[in-house]
Design a protein around this motif. Structure first.
Motif, PDB file in Angstrom:
ATOM      1  N   MET A 170       0.856  -1.181   0.000  1.00 31.68           N
ATOM      2  CA  MET A 170       0.000   0.000   0.000  1.00 31.68           C
ATOM      3  C   MET A 170       0.896   1.237   0.000  1.00 31.68           C
ATOM      4  O   MET A 170       1.926   1.256   0.705  1.00 31.68           O
ATOM      5  CB  MET A 170      -0.915   0.009   1.228  1.00 31.68           C
ATOM      6  CG  MET A 170      -1.868  -1.173   1.278  1.00 31.68           C
ATOM      7  SD  MET A 170      -3.129  -1.138   0.014  1.00 31.68           S
ATOM      8  CE  MET A 170      -4.305  -0.051   0.775  1.00 31.68           C
ATOM      9  N   PRO A 171       0.536   2.266  -0.768  1.00 32.54           N
ATOM     10  CA  PRO A 171       1.380   3.463  -0.855  1.00 32.54           C
ATOM     11  C   PRO A 171       1.663   4.082   0.515  1.00 32.54           C
ATOM     12  O   PRO A 171       0.744   4.371   1.278  1.00 32.54           O
ATOM     13  CB  PRO A 171       0.561   4.413  -1.730  1.00 32.54           C
ATOM     14  CG  PRO A 171      -0.351   3.526  -2.515  1.00 32.54           C
ATOM     15  CD  PRO A 171      -0.648   2.357  -1.613  1.00 32.54           C
ATOM     16  N   GLY A 172       2.938   4.231   0.828  1.00 34.60           N
ATOM     17  CA  GLY A 172       3.364   4.873   2.069  1.00 34.60           C
ATOM     18  C   GLY A 172       3.445   3.961   3.276  1.00 34.60           C
ATOM     19  O   GLY A 172       3.828   4.407   4.358  1.00 34.60           O
ATOM     20  N   ALA A 173       3.094   2.678   3.120  1.00 31.00           N
ATOM     21  CA  ALA A 173       3.053   1.778   4.278  1.00 31.00           C
ATOM     22  C   ALA A 173       4.415   1.632   4.937  1.00 31.00           C
ATOM     23  O   ALA A 173       4.570   1.885   6.138  1.00 31.00           O
ATOM     24  CB  ALA A 173       2.510   0.412   3.876  1.00 31.00           C
ATOM     25  N   SER A 174       5.431   1.197   4.193  1.00 29.12           N
ATOM     26  CA  SER A 174       6.722   0.928   4.829  1.00 29.12           C
ATOM     27  C   SER A 174       7.374   2.212   5.336  1.00 29.12           C
ATOM     28  O   SER A 174       7.964   2.215   6.414  1.00 29.12           O
ATOM     29  CB  SER A 174       7.653   0.162   3.895  1.00 29.12           C
ATOM     30  OG  SER A 174       7.892   0.869   2.711  1.00 29.12           O
TER      31      SER A 174
END
Length: 144
Positions: free
Chosen positions: A44-48
């Motif tokens: 998901m965008p920005g998760a990590s």
């Protein structure tokens, strides 16, 4: 008839940055990655970036997932695959499907109910706000 559910003019998000480290439960499928169970979906965008940022701020991240490993089937190591996802991204976990004793106010006795300050899950009431919103809400800084 008045519509009580109509969205009003959007006000700026109020940021109340935590003053102490939080214990945060993190769901995996649909939250960290897209739903593709039993496979690992696309991140998901920005998760990590958000999860590393929270860990750097000393928040305790607990992986809280329905994934499990099946001892009789070496190809069905679904929980281990999720744990590996965190390791590959250098995101430290304080616990996996349980709150470590040192973070639980009940100590060794523990209990059935998990103890978290916050849960980040795609099935939250109101839906998943997205990692940029979570990052801004907890750090006061935009996700770059």
């Amino acid at each position: 008839m008045k519509n009580f559910f109509k969205k009003k003019n959007a006000n700026p998000i109020t940021v109340d940055i935590p003053i102490r480290p939080l214990t945060i439960a993190i769901d995996f499928d649909g939250t960290c990655v897209e739903h593709k169970y039993p496979d690992i979906g696309k991140e998901m965008p920005g998760a990590s970036q958000t999860l590393r940022s929270l860990a750097l701020r000393e928040h305790r991240l607990i992986l809280w997932t329905c994934r499990e490993d099946f001892p009789d089937n070496p190809e069905a190591q679904y929980l281990s695959e999720a744990i590996q996802w965190f390791k590959e991204r250098e995101i430290p976990l304080a616990g996996i499907n349980k709150v470590p004793v040192e973070f639980d106010f009940r100590g060794e006795v523990g209990g059935r109910k998990p103890v978290f300050d916050m849960v980040i899950d795609d099935t939250n009431f109101g839906g998943f706000p997205g990692w940029p919103t979570i990052h801004y809400t907890l750090t006061g800084m935009p996700l770059i």
